[in-house]
Motif scaffolding. Sequence first.
Motif, PDB file in Angstrom:
ATOM      1  N   MET A  55       0.825  -1.199   0.000  1.00 29.32           N
ATOM      2  CA  MET A  55       0.000   0.000   0.000  1.00 29.32           C
ATOM      3  C   MET A  55       0.865   1.258   0.000  1.00 29.32           C
ATOM      4  SD  MET A  55      -3.194  -0.758  -0.096  1.00 29.32           S
ATOM      5  CE  MET A  55      -3.927   0.774   0.459  1.00 29.32           C
ATOM      6  N   ILE A  56       0.334   2.321  -0.591  1.00 32.95           N
ATOM      7  CA  ILE A  56       1.025   3.601  -0.601  1.00 32.95           C
ATOM      8  C   ILE A  56       0.892   4.251   0.758  1.00 32.95           C
ATOM      9  CG2 ILE A  56       1.094   5.901  -1.633  1.00 32.95           C
ATOM     10  CD1 ILE A  56      -0.003   4.705  -4.171  1.00 32.95           C
ATOM     11  N   GLU A  57       2.006   4.675   1.338  1.00 35.64           N
ATOM     12  CA  GLU A  57       1.959   5.358   2.620  1.00 35.64           C
ATOM     13  C   GLU A  57       1.495   6.787   2.420  1.00 35.64           C
ATOM     14  OE1 GLU A  57       2.382   4.083   5.567  1.00 35.64           O
ATOM     15  OE2 GLU A  57       2.691   2.117   4.663  1.00 35.64           O
ATOM     16  N   PRO A  58       0.508   7.251   3.209  1.00 35.09           N
ATOM     17  CA  PRO A  58       0.013   8.616   3.026  1.00 35.09           C
ATOM     18  C   PRO A  58       1.026   9.661   3.442  1.00 35.09           C
ATOM     19  CG  PRO A  58      -0.976   7.599   4.967  1.00 35.09           C
ATOM     20  CD  PRO A  58      -0.202   6.512   4.263  1.00 35.09           C
ATOM     21  N   VAL A  59       1.099  10.724   2.677  1.00 37.83           N
ATOM     22  CA  VAL A  59       1.924  11.882   2.998  1.00 37.83           C
ATOM     23  C   VAL A  59       1.093  13.121   2.723  1.00 37.83           C
ATOM     24  CG1 VAL A  59       4.079  10.702   2.435  1.00 37.83           C
ATOM     25  CG2 VAL A  59       2.909  12.015   0.683  1.00 37.83           C
ATOM     26  N   ASP A  60       1.659  14.254   3.046  1.00 36.27           N
ATOM     27  CA  ASP A  60       0.951  15.513   2.832  1.00 36.27           C
ATOM     28  C   ASP A  60       0.790  15.759   1.344  1.00 36.27           C
ATOM     29  OD1 ASP A  60      -0.078  18.019   2.774  1.00 36.27           O
ATOM     30  OD2 ASP A  60       1.662  19.028   3.622  1.00 36.27           O
ATOM     31  N   PRO A  61      -0.444  15.725   0.801  1.00 42.26           N
ATOM     32  CA  PRO A  61      -0.629  15.917  -0.644  1.00 42.26           C
ATOM     33  C   PRO A  61      -0.310  17.318  -1.110  1.00 42.26           C
ATOM     34  CG  PRO A  61      -2.753  15.859   0.464  1.00 42.26           C
ATOM     35  CD  PRO A  61      -1.717  15.500   1.493  1.00 42.26           C
ATOM     36  N   LEU A  62      -0.214  18.285  -0.180  1.00 46.00           N
ATOM     37  CA  LEU A  62       0.069  19.660  -0.573  1.00 46.00           C
ATOM     38  C   LEU A  62       1.488  19.821  -1.114  1.00 46.00           C
ATOM     39  CD1 LEU A  62      -1.638  21.635   2.339  1.00 46.00           C
ATOM     40  CD2 LEU A  62      -2.471  21.326   0.017  1.00 46.00           C
ATOM     41  N   SER A  63       2.359  18.819  -0.855  1.00 48.99           N
ATOM     42  CA  SER A  63       3.741  18.917  -1.326  1.00 48.99           C
ATOM     43  C   SER A  63       3.905  18.426  -2.757  1.00 48.99           C
ATOM     44  CB  SER A  63       4.655  18.100  -0.404  1.00 48.99           C
ATOM     45  OG  SER A  63       4.310  16.713  -0.468  1.00 48.99           O
ATOM     46  N   SER A  64       2.846  17.924  -3.369  1.00 50.86           N
ATOM     47  CA  SER A  64       2.944  17.332  -4.698  1.00 50.86           C
ATOM     48  C   SER A  64       2.898  18.386  -5.791  1.00 50.86           C
ATOM     49  CB  SER A  64       1.798  16.347  -4.912  1.00 50.86           C
ATOM     50  OG  SER A  64       1.754  15.938  -6.256  1.00 50.86           O
ATOM     51  N   PRO A  65       3.721  18.200  -6.843  1.00 52.77           N
ATOM     52  CA  PRO A  65       3.659  19.124  -7.979  1.00 52.77           C
ATOM     53  C   PRO A  65       2.565  18.785  -8.976  1.00 52.77           C
ATOM     54  CG  PRO A  65       5.426  17.554  -8.295  1.00 52.77           C
ATOM     55  CD  PRO A  65       4.846  17.269  -6.939  1.00 52.77           C
ATOM     56  N   ILE A  66       1.807  17.698  -8.762  1.00 49.27           N
ATOM     57  CA  ILE A  66       0.663  17.437  -9.625  1.00 49.27           C
ATOM     58  C   ILE A  66      -0.411  18.468  -9.291  1.00 49.27           C
ATOM     59  CG2 ILE A  66      -1.134  15.804 -10.271  1.00 49.27           C
ATOM     60  CD1 ILE A  66       0.728  13.536  -9.527  1.00 49.27           C
ATOM     61  N   PRO A  67      -0.809  19.283 -10.244  1.00 51.89           N
ATOM     62  CA  PRO A  67      -1.781  20.337  -9.948  1.00 51.89           C
ATOM     63  C   PRO A  67      -3.115  19.771  -9.457  1.00 51.89           C
ATOM     64  CG  PRO A  67      -0.765  20.690 -12.099  1.00 51.89           C
ATOM     65  CD  PRO A  67      -0.368  19.316 -11.647  1.00 51.89           C
ATOM     66  N   ARG A  68      -3.743  20.491  -8.565  1.00 50.60           N
ATOM     67  CA  ARG A  68      -5.071  20.106  -8.092  1.00 50.60           C
ATOM     68  C   ARG A  68      -6.118  20.615  -9.086  1.00 50.60           C
ATOM     69  NH1 ARG A  68      -5.964  19.618  -1.677  1.00 50.60           N
ATOM     70  NH2 ARG A  68      -4.195  18.250  -1.251  1.00 50.60           N
ATOM     71  N   THR A  69      -6.056  20.012 -10.239  1.00 52.09           N
ATOM     72  CA  THR A  69      -7.008  20.313 -11.303  1.00 52.09           C
ATOM     73  C   THR A  69      -7.698  19.024 -11.697  1.00 52.09           C
ATOM     74  OG1 THR A  69      -5.581  22.076 -12.155  1.00 52.09           O
ATOM     75  CG2 THR A  69      -7.289  21.244 -13.626  1.00 52.09           C
ATOM     76  N   LEU A  70      -9.024  19.030 -11.693  1.00 52.90           N
ATOM     77  CA  LEU A  70      -9.797  17.866 -12.102  1.00 52.90           C
ATOM     78  C   LEU A  70     -10.350  18.110 -13.497  1.00 52.90           C
ATOM     79  CD1 LEU A  70     -10.997  15.100 -11.201  1.00 52.90           C
ATOM     80  CD2 LEU A  70     -13.069  16.366 -10.592  1.00 52.90           C
ATOM     81  N   VAL A  71     -10.048  17.190 -14.412  1.00 54.38           N
ATOM     82  CA  VAL A  71     -10.432  17.328 -15.818  1.00 54.38           C
ATOM     83  C   VAL A  71     -11.476  16.281 -16.163  1.00 54.38           C
ATOM     84  CG1 VAL A  71      -9.593  17.288 -18.197  1.00 54.38           C
ATOM     85  CG2 VAL A  71      -8.135  18.203 -16.377  1.00 54.38           C
ATOM     86  N   ARG A  72     -12.606  16.714 -16.776  1.00 54.44           N
ATOM     87  CA  ARG A  72     -13.651  15.800 -17.255  1.00 54.44           C
ATOM     88  C   ARG A  72     -14.076  16.231 -18.659  1.00 54.44           C
ATOM     89  NH1 ARG A  72     -16.465  16.167 -12.266  1.00 54.44           N
ATOM     90  NH2 ARG A  72     -16.787  18.351 -12.761  1.00 54.44           N
ATOM     91  N   PHE A  73     -14.810  15.346 -19.343  1.00 50.90           N
ATOM     92  CA  PHE A  73     -15.266  15.626 -20.700  1.00 50.90           C
ATOM     93  C   PHE A  73     -16.647  15.019 -20.917  1.00 50.90           C
ATOM     94  CE2 PHE A  73     -15.926  14.297 -25.084  1.00 50.90           C
ATOM     95  CZ  PHE A  73     -15.498  15.388 -25.836  1.00 50.90           C
ATOM     96  N   TRP A  74     -17.526  15.793 -21.537  1.00 49.71           N
ATOM     97  CA  TRP A  74     -18.772  15.272 -22.109  1.00 49.71           C
ATOM     98  C   TRP A  74     -18.993  16.032 -23.407  1.00 49.71           C
ATOM     99  CZ3 TRP A  74     -21.367  11.003 -21.169  1.00 49.71           C
ATOM    100  CH2 TRP A  74     -22.586  10.814 -21.808  1.00 49.71           C
ATOM    101  N   HIS A  75     -19.242  15.335 -24.485  1.00 51.72           N
ATOM    102  CA  HIS A  75     -19.137  15.925 -25.806  1.00 51.72           C
ATOM    103  C   HIS A  75     -20.092  17.083 -26.062  1.00 51.72           C
ATOM    104  CE1 HIS A  75     -22.302  12.906 -26.146  1.00 51.72           C
ATOM    105  NE2 HIS A  75     -22.745  13.552 -27.221  1.00 51.72           N
ATOM    106  N   ASN A  76     -21.270  17.061 -25.418  1.00 52.81           N
ATOM    107  CA  ASN A  76     -22.251  18.125 -25.644  1.00 52.81           C
ATOM    108  C   ASN A  76     -22.725  18.636 -24.294  1.00 52.81           C
ATOM    109  OD1 ASN A  76     -24.451  19.770 -26.259  1.00 52.81           O
ATOM    110  ND2 ASN A  76     -25.100  18.497 -27.990  1.00 52.81           N
ATOM    111  N   GLU A  77     -22.237  19.796 -23.908  1.00 56.57           N
ATOM    112  CA  GLU A  77     -22.573  20.354 -22.597  1.00 56.57           C
ATOM    113  C   GLU A  77     -24.073  20.605 -22.450  1.00 56.57           C
ATOM    114  OE1 GLU A  77     -21.083  24.045 -19.742  1.00 56.57           O
ATOM    115  OE2 GLU A  77     -20.949  24.219 -21.933  1.00 56.57           O
ATOM    116  N   LEU A  78     -24.747  20.925 -23.560  1.00 55.19           N
ATOM    117  CA  LEU A  78     -26.172  21.242 -23.514  1.00 55.19           C
ATOM    118  C   LEU A  78     -27.038  19.998 -23.405  1.00 55.19           C
ATOM    119  CD1 LEU A  78     -26.336  24.066 -26.219  1.00 55.19           C
ATOM    120  CD2 LEU A  78     -26.126  24.297 -23.728  1.00 55.19           C
ATOM    121  N   GLU A  79     -26.439  18.825 -23.649  1.00 50.13           N
ATOM    122  CA  GLU A  79     -27.195  17.575 -23.584  1.00 50.13           C
ATOM    123  C   GLU A  79     -26.568  16.599 -22.590  1.00 50.13           C
ATOM    124  OE1 GLU A  79     -27.635  16.003 -27.511  1.00 50.13           O
ATOM    125  OE2 GLU A  79     -28.715  17.759 -28.270  1.00 50.13           O
ATOM    126  N   LEU A  80     -26.095  17.144 -21.496  1.00 51.24           N
ATOM    127  CA  LEU A  80     -25.504  16.312 -20.447  1.00 51.24           C
ATOM    128  C   LEU A  80     -26.623  15.588 -19.697  1.00 51.24           C
ATOM    129  CD1 LEU A  80     -22.969  15.499 -18.814  1.00 51.24           C
ATOM    130  CD2 LEU A  80     -23.403  17.502 -17.360  1.00 51.24           C
TER     131      LEU A  80
END
Length: 245
Positions: free
Chosen positions: A1-26
């Motif tokens: 298992m991965i040992e937990p550490v402070d996630p604030l030290s990570s250089p992976i940006p706290r950006t969540l990316v999603r996609f749905w092809h037609n925003e008006l027909e979600l």
Amino acid sequence: MIEPVDPLSSPIPRTLVRFWHNELELPDDVRACMASWDRLTDEGFVLRSFDDAAASSYIETYYGRRERAAFARCEHPAMRCDYLRMCVLLAEGGLYVDADDVLLGDGWKLIFRNDRMKVQPLCYDITAGGMMASADIWRTDLPAGDRVFYVNNDPIAAPAGHPILQQALKRATDRLLGSEGFLEIQATTGPGNLTAALAAHARQLQIADQPFDFELIRDWDAIAEMRWSLSYRDDERNWRNVYGC
């Protein structure tokens, strides 16, 4: 298992990316899945959702002629989603999840523990004719059998500029622009493409006697759950119905 550490030290940006092809027909049921991630804004996340128009504009802004032409060749929304996630994470980094994933707990923090790319391992058991349970992938006591190990392209967490994403995007672009016939989604832009790029990169690191700059997520099922009982799965919006997979 991965040992937990402070996630604030990570250089992976706290950006969540999603996609749905037609925003008006979600669809409402997909919207509910996406809404389960809204609480991450309290953790400092930026939530970014793309549709076809936003994806096309993004690629035009950040990439060149070949990538724009390759994206235009992605006939199905699932393929465009595959291509867009590589483009955004390569350019800016962050965490991509499918729109039908539901956030469960706080295990996501482990993904941000360091700067290594994180992907989910999968295994298809040919003998049994189905996917192996995620916990069984790591077992060493199973009898011999025909199994196909690969990585999923949901989720993907990475810092900007990761070489696996660079190779995966180039490979997908080359395949999209180099063929006039049928393009199978999995191998062209999906998990097969990402697996090939990861395997090639891992071999390069081994030859150079360098440590891996990626990790396999052991317990994604405890972090998020894919909802299968969604309305769009019964029609052409589901790529499996279109391509017979």
